[in-house]
Design an enzyme around this catalytic site. Structure first.
Site, PDB file in Angstrom:
ATOM      1  N   GLU A   1      -1.417  -1.409  -4.843  1.00 28.10           N
ATOM      2  CA  GLU A   1      -2.618  -0.631  -5.129  1.00 28.10           C
ATOM      3  C   GLU A   1      -2.343   0.374  -6.244  1.00 28.10           C
ATOM      4  OE1 GLU A   1      -5.746   0.665  -2.059  1.00 28.10           O
ATOM      5  OE2 GLU A   1      -4.454   2.407  -2.314  1.00 28.10           O
TER       6      GLU A   1
ATOM      7  N   ASP B   1      -2.037   0.674   7.702  1.00 25.84           N
ATOM      8  CA  ASP B   1      -1.361   0.508   6.404  1.00 25.84           C
ATOM      9  C   ASP B   1      -1.054  -0.958   6.129  1.00 25.84           C
ATOM     10  OD1 ASP B   1      -1.145   3.325   5.605  1.00 25.84           O
ATOM     11  OD2 ASP B   1       0.204   3.507   7.307  1.00 25.84           O
TER      12      ASP B   1
ATOM     13  N   ASP C   1       0.886  -1.167   0.000  1.00 20.57           N
ATOM     14  CA  ASP C   1       0.000   0.000   0.000  1.00 20.57           C
ATOM     15  C   ASP C   1       0.924   1.216   0.000  1.00 20.57           C
ATOM     16  OD1 ASP C   1      -2.192   1.702   0.225  1.00 20.57           O
ATOM     17  OD2 ASP C   1      -2.243   1.543   2.408  1.00 20.57           O
TER      18      ASP C   1
END
Length: 178
Positions: free
Chosen positions: A66, A138, A7
């Site tokens: 992502e 996260d 991420d």
């Protein structure tokens, strides 16, 4: 198979590592790479070095990350894209196939709807992987990305927007085979 989920961020880059054996899923590690540098080139170097350290430690076979989403602040979106690029290049330089997933697809896959909030995603990640206690935000997002990759590669949900670059020479652009 070990999957490293990322991420990306220019202040904190989340990571999540899972092992897939047949139909069994196992939690290995999660957390975040804290970026402490003040200038952008050094921030990107820290993202790259952090991802390289995770690759050396966990030996993943695939990396999932992502996709950039459109933020309200163009400068923030640009910095996010650059941090993302550093992580992607690190994976590619280590010979890993890299797959990209939209945040909406990750939420849809993990929580059942694309508008799920962070708490709902974290809750489903902990249930799916049998994790006791709360996860760092996260890290939970990165685990969700790794899980989405697993499900997508099995055809369970969504599609992988995969960019696989096998054969790229470690650290040398001359050996790149696109």
């Amino acid at each position: 198979m070990i999957i490293l989920g990322i991420d990306p961020g220019s202040i904190r880059t989340g990571f999540g590592v899972i092992r897939v054996e047949g139909t069994s899923l196992a939690y290995i590690d999660s957390g975040c790479i804290r970026i402490t540098a003040d200038n952008l080139p050094q921030k990107l170097a820290q993202v790259y070095a952090g991802v390289a350290e995770l690759i050396a430690m966990h030996r993943p076979e695939e990396l999932a990350i992502e996709q950039v989403f459109m933020a309200k602040n163009a400068d923030s979106a640009l910095k996010l894209g650059q941090a993302r690029g550093a992580a992607i290049v690190c994976g590619a330089n280590h010979g890993l196939p890299v797959s990209e997933y939209a945040a909406r697809l990750v939420k849809q896959t993990i929580a059942g709807h694309g508008n799920a909030d962070k708490h709902q995603v974290e809750q489903m990640v902990t249930l799916t992987l049998g994790i006791d206690g709360p996860l760092q935000s996260d890290g939970a997002d990165a685990l969700a990305i790794a899980l989405t990759h697993h499900y997508s590669s099995r055809g369970v949900s969504g599609r992988s927007h995969s960019e696989k670059r096998r054969g790229a020479g470690r650290g040398s652009w001359r050996n790149y085979q696109g």
